[in-house]
Design an enzyme around this catalytic site. Structure first.
Site, PDB file in Angstrom:
ATOM      1  N   SER A 142      38.742 -20.154  -2.758  1.00  0.00           N
ATOM      2  CA  SER A 142      40.000 -20.725  -2.284  1.00  0.00           C
ATOM      3  C   SER A 142      40.868 -19.624  -1.709  1.00  0.00           C
ATOM      4  O   SER A 142      40.744 -18.445  -2.079  1.00  0.00           O
ATOM      5  CB  SER A 142      40.732 -21.394  -3.447  1.00  0.00           C
ATOM      6  N   TYR A 156      43.389 -20.949 -12.336  1.00  0.00           N
ATOM      7  CA  TYR A 156      42.788 -21.393 -11.078  1.00  0.00           C
ATOM      8  C   TYR A 156      42.602 -20.240 -10.082  1.00  0.00           C
ATOM      9  O   TYR A 156      41.486 -19.966  -9.611  1.00  0.00           O
ATOM     10  CB  TYR A 156      43.624 -22.507 -10.447  1.00  0.00           C
TER      11      TYR A 156
END
Length: 271
Positions: A142, A156
């Protein structure tokens, strides 16, 4: 002349980027192994790919939070004589809330799915790729792995940064043997991810130009891994954000992260 169709294993294939990868690879002539927790969704997607593309699709439901899931999945592949050419490590999700507000077993399951399972799958499937002199591994990371961490969803960004560094080392170890490894780094992507984490209302405040479709992300990812790109950030907006993060002082980027994260990070757990 007979040709063998490539076989791709896609984790988290029941929706979003995973399902988009399955559709794109089927379009390119791949057979597929689909895995995720939701067997009904996998079966529906498998039937679609069989009818539209004539792909041979194997559905192997698994919960990658289970410590034995990867070994059982790979044992099943061996038992069926399935040799994986492309591994798409896509399975993932977010855990809303600050670190201490969430029970440890929830964090532990998250680490297994987003960090341990991709590494174990690569470890188990790499020998075959190396032996055949060809393979592709896409670790879906990401943009969050390139920018400062934020309050909320504590693990995350850390997990995505791990996937980026893991991919870089793995690529260097294997590229001379015909195995390409790429960390694919999308930004905000239209999928059900934010519905699951309960942040859809916050996400809707972001301007449209910040978003990409899952299909656009996947098309970029397939081209990037074939080219031999080790890290690929999708979309021009995301590439600008990454570049600015590297140029700006750490103190400023952390301040910006703290300010902006309030708009899209859930600071209270919704478990």
């Amino acid at each position: 002349m007979t040709t063998t169709r490539p076989l791709s294993l896609v984790t988290g294939a029941s929706a979003g980027i995973g399902a988009a990868f399955a559709r794109e690879l089927a379009t390119q002539g791949h057979d597929l192994v689909l895995t995720a927790r939701r067997a009904d969704r996998l079966e529906s997607l498998a039937q679609e790919l069989r009818e539209r593309h004539g792909a041979v699709v194997t559905v192997l439901p698994a919960d990658l939070a289970d410590p034995s899931a990867v070994s059982r999945l790979c044992d099943e592949l061996d038992a069926r004589g399935l040799r994986v050419d492309w591994l798409i490590n896509n399975a993932g999700y977010g855990v809303p809330g600050t670190f201490e507000a969430v029970e440890w077993p929830v964090h532990e399951a998250f680490i297994r799915v987003l960090m341990t399972a991709p590494a174990e799958l690569a470890w188990r499937l790499l020998p075959g790729m190396r032996e055949r002199g060809h393979g592709r591994i896409v670790n879906v990371a990401s943009l969050a792995g390139h920018v400062p961490g934020s309050a909320g969803h504590t693990l995350y960004a850390a997990s995505k940064a791990y996937l980026i560094k893991f991919s870089q080392s793995l690529a260097l170890e294997n590229r001379h043997l015909g195995v390409h490894v790429c960390a694919l780094c999308p930004g905000f992507t239209w999928s059900e991810f934010h519905d699951v984490t309960g942040t859809r209302q916050l996400m809707n405040k972001l301007p449209g130009f910040m978003w990409q479709s899952a299909e656009a992300v996947v098309r970029e990812g397939c081209r990037a891994v074939e080219r031999g790109d080790v890290v690929h950030v999708t979309g021009s907006v995301n590439r600008v954000i990454k570049a600015l993060t590297k140029l700006l002082p750490d103190r400023l980027t952390l301040w910006l992260s703290a300010r902006e994260s309030k708009r899209y990070r859930a600071l209270e757990a919704t478990q």
